[in-house]
Design a protein around this motif. Structure first.
Motif, short mmCIF file in Angstrom:
data_model
loop_
_atom_site.label_atom_id
_atom_site.label_comp_id
_atom_site.label_asym_id
_atom_site.label_seq_id
_atom_site.Cartn_x
_atom_site.Cartn_y
_atom_site.Cartn_z
N ALA A 1 25.38 54.28 51.05
CA ALA A 1 26.65 55.01 50.92
C ALA A 1 27.23 54.86 49.52
O ALA A 1 27.69 55.83 48.92
CB ALA A 1 27.65 54.52 51.97
N THR A 2 27.21 53.62 49.00
CA THR A 2 27.77 53.41 47.65
C THR A 2 26.86 53.98 46.57
O THR A 2 27.34 54.36 45.49
CB THR A 2 28.00 51.90 47.41
OG1 THR A 2 26.79 51.19 47.64
CG2 THR A 2 29.10 51.36 48.31
N ARG A 3 25.57 54.07 46.85
CA ARG A 3 24.68 54.70 45.87
C ARG A 3 24.98 56.18 45.76
O ARG A 3 25.00 56.75 44.66
CB ARG A 3 23.22 54.48 46.28
CG ARG A 3 22.20 54.98 45.26
CD ARG A 3 20.78 54.82 45.76
NE ARG A 3 20.47 55.76 46.82
CZ ARG A 3 20.12 57.04 46.61
NH1 ARG A 3 20.09 57.54 45.38
NH2 ARG A 3 19.84 57.82 47.64
N ARG A 4 25.24 56.82 46.90
CA ARG A 4 25.50 58.25 46.91
C ARG A 4 26.93 58.59 46.50
O ARG A 4 27.18 59.69 46.00
CB ARG A 4 25.20 58.83 48.30
CG ARG A 4 23.73 58.83 48.65
CD ARG A 4 23.47 59.34 50.06
NE ARG A 4 22.04 59.44 50.35
CZ ARG A 4 21.27 60.49 50.07
NH1 ARG A 4 21.81 61.58 49.50
NH2 ARG A 4 19.99 60.49 50.37
N ALA A 5 27.87 57.65 46.76
CA ALA A 5 29.27 57.91 46.41
C ALA A 5 29.85 56.66 45.75
O ALA A 5 30.67 55.95 46.33
CB ALA A 5 30.07 58.29 47.66
N PRO A 6 29.42 56.35 44.53
CA PRO A 6 29.81 55.09 43.90
C PRO A 6 31.28 55.00 43.52
O PRO A 6 31.77 53.91 43.23
CB PRO A 6 28.92 55.04 42.65
CG PRO A 6 28.60 56.47 42.35
CD PRO A 6 28.50 57.14 43.67
N LEU A 7 31.99 56.13 43.52
CA LEU A 7 33.38 56.12 43.08
C LEU A 7 34.37 56.06 44.23
O LEU A 7 35.58 56.22 44.00
CB LEU A 7 33.65 57.35 42.21
CG LEU A 7 32.78 57.48 40.95
CD1 LEU A 7 33.19 58.71 40.15
CD2 LEU A 7 32.89 56.22 40.08
N VAL A 8 33.89 55.81 45.43
CA VAL A 8 34.80 55.68 46.58
C VAL A 8 35.13 54.20 46.75
O VAL A 8 34.28 53.39 47.15
CB VAL A 8 34.16 56.25 47.86
CG1 VAL A 8 35.12 56.08 49.04
CG2 VAL A 8 33.82 57.73 47.67
N ALA A 9 36.37 53.83 46.48
CA ALA A 9 36.77 52.42 46.49
C ALA A 9 36.61 51.79 47.87
O ALA A 9 36.21 50.63 47.99
CB ALA A 9 38.22 52.30 46.03
N ALA A 10 36.91 52.53 48.94
CA ALA A 10 36.81 51.97 50.29
C ALA A 10 35.38 51.58 50.62
O ALA A 10 35.15 50.56 51.29
CB ALA A 10 37.33 52.98 51.31
N PHE A 11 34.41 52.37 50.13
CA PHE A 11 33.01 52.03 50.39
C PHE A 11 32.67 50.69 49.71
O PHE A 11 32.03 49.82 50.30
CB PHE A 11 32.08 53.12 49.87
CG PHE A 11 32.17 54.44 50.60
CD1 PHE A 11 33.09 54.65 51.61
CD2 PHE A 11 31.32 55.49 50.26
CE1 PHE A 11 33.16 55.86 52.27
CE2 PHE A 11 31.36 56.71 50.91
CZ PHE A 11 32.30 56.90 51.91
N GLN A 12 33.08 50.56 48.46
CA GLN A 12 32.79 49.34 47.71
C GLN A 12 33.49 48.13 48.34
O GLN A 12 32.92 47.04 48.44
CB GLN A 12 33.26 49.51 46.25
CG GLN A 12 32.59 50.63 45.49
CD GLN A 12 31.15 50.31 45.12
OE1 GLN A 12 30.63 49.22 45.38
NE2 GLN A 12 30.47 51.28 44.51
#
Length: 542
Positions: free
Chosen positions: A51-62
């Motif tokens: 998920a973070t690889r595909r959407a690295p700029l989503v803070a909640a994922f990180q």
């Protein structure tokens, strides 16, 4: 579904969604959360990574990925994750708070404190952030500040067992024992199955000389965590402190096991363990500090009765003293001992040869100083004393675990130093300047003999101690040497954290040394008051 607790249904639905839209970041993230709740941490992390690889700029994922890493004990990776999340969402208080925990687990308490304080700036009423701040302060040994924080948390969240437990731990470090016990009692009432709470509670009860309650609390801890080495060992120490040697020695032997709160260097060399049987050649090897070596040396002649030959392997600077004192034993410095049929750390023989205090020979002296050296030092001190009593003094310990709790400053010794005695400095280390200041302040003469260096030769030091009329010392090697030589000694025994088992829990004597009088300090009293009472004991026994 996931919010309603239907993990199976949510997982099925999300997997169906991902079949229709492979790699969709939100579905990956939600499926990772579902697997996390189901206990599949490895599977959850794999999905969070994608998920973070595909959407690295989503803070909640990180953030959620970092939370999982923190839970898995991968603290460095978790810290990296929180740092990424905070670059995307710098005002997110929970990220700062959880980042503080990762830093604390990594041993970076100062940075953890700063991170928790930033979390509190953003979210002042968050009790979890307050607790993280308290834990960072505890790790920094700022115990008064930690008490204030945990006291506030415990008041705001009166049913939070962790808050009361951490308040108790902080008070325990300050030797505020009755208050610590009250906090542990409250924590135990809220979480009776918590083994750590019962363990700490037992230790405080031990320090308060409440024997039955202490043993019951150790047992309560062990019922929740059977076989826990640190609790078993500490229970053994409690039995020894209460004079129950037969019950204490077997548990004391666990100090050699992983998980013990103390560590001793293993000098067994692969030789078989001695279990009290008669053997041809038995080797006893040193453990812990020099004071412990002196204390346990009393047991060596008892063990020698079960061997044709006993080897006592000791610190090099103790070897001449021990060789003179135990002529029937083969005394040698560490590393020079011949091969033996069986071996034991010297403190490990108690369970076979000293089942009770009666086996300790009424605390009779067993070390013998060098006669010529003693006479020369005695003559020197008598000449300088000019009729005054010769009193040796020692006031500090360099013990890494307990030294701070056992040590004082000569500025607190006015009640003794103002007496008309000739004082001899028996304290090791660079203390000349402190001695000069105290001498000037109290009008005392404190003589430092440059001809004696106990760090180089404990044989010389033993002769020096034997040359005293009396000794007043904090709990350190000086007391052990004086007691083993039979020199009159007043020992300043600390409360709580600095209290060692061989001083017992309440008595003013010890079965280990008949010449030593114990003056105990209450946890709410200072060193000056204790020294004043020691003067009374010194003069009463003249």
């Amino acid at each position: 579904m996931l919010t309603r607790g239907d993990i199976v249904g949510a997982t099925h639905m999300l997997e169906t969604m991902l079949k229709a839209a492979p790699g969709e970041p939100n579905a990956l993230h939600m499926l990772a959360a579902a697997k996390h709740r189901a206990g599949d941490c490895a599977g959850a992390l794999k999905l969070f990574d994608e998920a973070t690889r595909r959407a690295p700029l989503v803070a909640a994922f990180q953030f959620n990925r970092a939370n999982l890493l923190l839970e898995m004990g991968r603290n460095a990776d978790a810290l990296d994750g929180y740092d990424v999340a905070l670059t995307l969402r710098p005002q997110h208080a929970e990220s700062w708070r959880n980042r503080a925990r990762a830093l604390r687990e990594l041993g970076r308490a100062g940075d953890a404190l700063a991170s928790s304080e930033e979390a509190l700036r953003l979210m002042p009423s968050d009790t979890f952030a307050q607790s993280e701040r308290g834990l960072a302060l505890f790790a920094l040994r700022r115990f008064e500040d930690a008490v204030a924080v945990f006291g506030s948390v415990a008041e705001a969240a009166s049913n939070n067992a962790d808050a009361h437990f951490n308040l108790g731990r902080s008070l325990q470090e300050l030797n505020r024992l009755e208050q610590a016990l009250a906090a542990f009692d409250r924590a135990a009432a809220l979480d009776p199955a918590n083994a750590d709470i019962q363990h700490n509670r037992a230790v405080v009860l031990l320090w308060l000389d409440r024997r039955d309650e202490a043993i019951a609390a150790f047992d309560a801890s062990l019922s929740q965590r059977p076989g826990r080495v640190d609790t078993l060992y500490t229970k053994g120490v409690a039995h020894l402190a209460f004079g129950e040697l037969a019950d204490g020695w077997p548990l004391h032997a666990l100090r050699r096991h992983p998980g013990s709160p103390i560590a001793i260097k293993d000098l067994s060399r692969g030789e078989r363990e001695w279990n009290g049987e008669r053997v041809s050649v038995l080797r006893l090897w040193r453990e812990q500090g020099v004071g412990d070596e002196v204390l346990f040396a009393r047991l060596a002649p008892l063990a020698a009765q079960r061997a044709e030959r006993l080897i006592l392997e000791c610190s090099e600077r103790l070897a001449p003293l021990f060789a003179r004192s135990f002529p029937g034993l083969n005394v040698c410095a560490v590393g020079n001992a011949p091969v033996a049929d069986a071996q034991s750390p010297v403190g490990g023989v108690g369970q076979f040869v000293a089942p009770n205090a009666g086996a300790l020979g009424d605390g009779a002296p067993y070390l013998r100083a060098d006669g010529d050296r003693l006479c020369a030092l005695r003559a020197r001190y008598v000449e300088r004393a000019r009729g005054r009593k010769i009193v040796g003094i020692a006031w500090a310990s360099n013990n890494q675990r307990l030294g701070a709790h056992k040590s004082t400053a000569l500025a607190q010794w006015g009640a003794l130093l103002q007496r008309e005695h000739f004082f001899v400095n028996l304290q090791y280390g660079e203390v000349a300047a402190e001695g000069e200041r105290a001498a000037a302040r109290f009008g005392a003469e404190i003589y430092s003999d440059s001809d004696v260096d106990q760090m180089a030769s404990l044989d010389d030091f033993a002769a020096q101690v034997a040359a005293m009329d009396a000794v007043v010392s904090i709990s350190n090697t000086t007391v052990h040497v004086a007691g083993a030589l039979g020199v009159r000694c007043v020992a300043l025994v600390p409360p709580g954290l600095g209290l060692l088992w061989y001083w017992g829990s309440a008595a003013d004597t010890t079965p280990w040394y008949r010449s030593v009088a114990l003056v105990r300090r209450a946890s709410d009293k200072g060193w000056a008051e204790q020294v004043a009472r020691a003067v009374g004991v010194l003069e009463r026994d003249e």
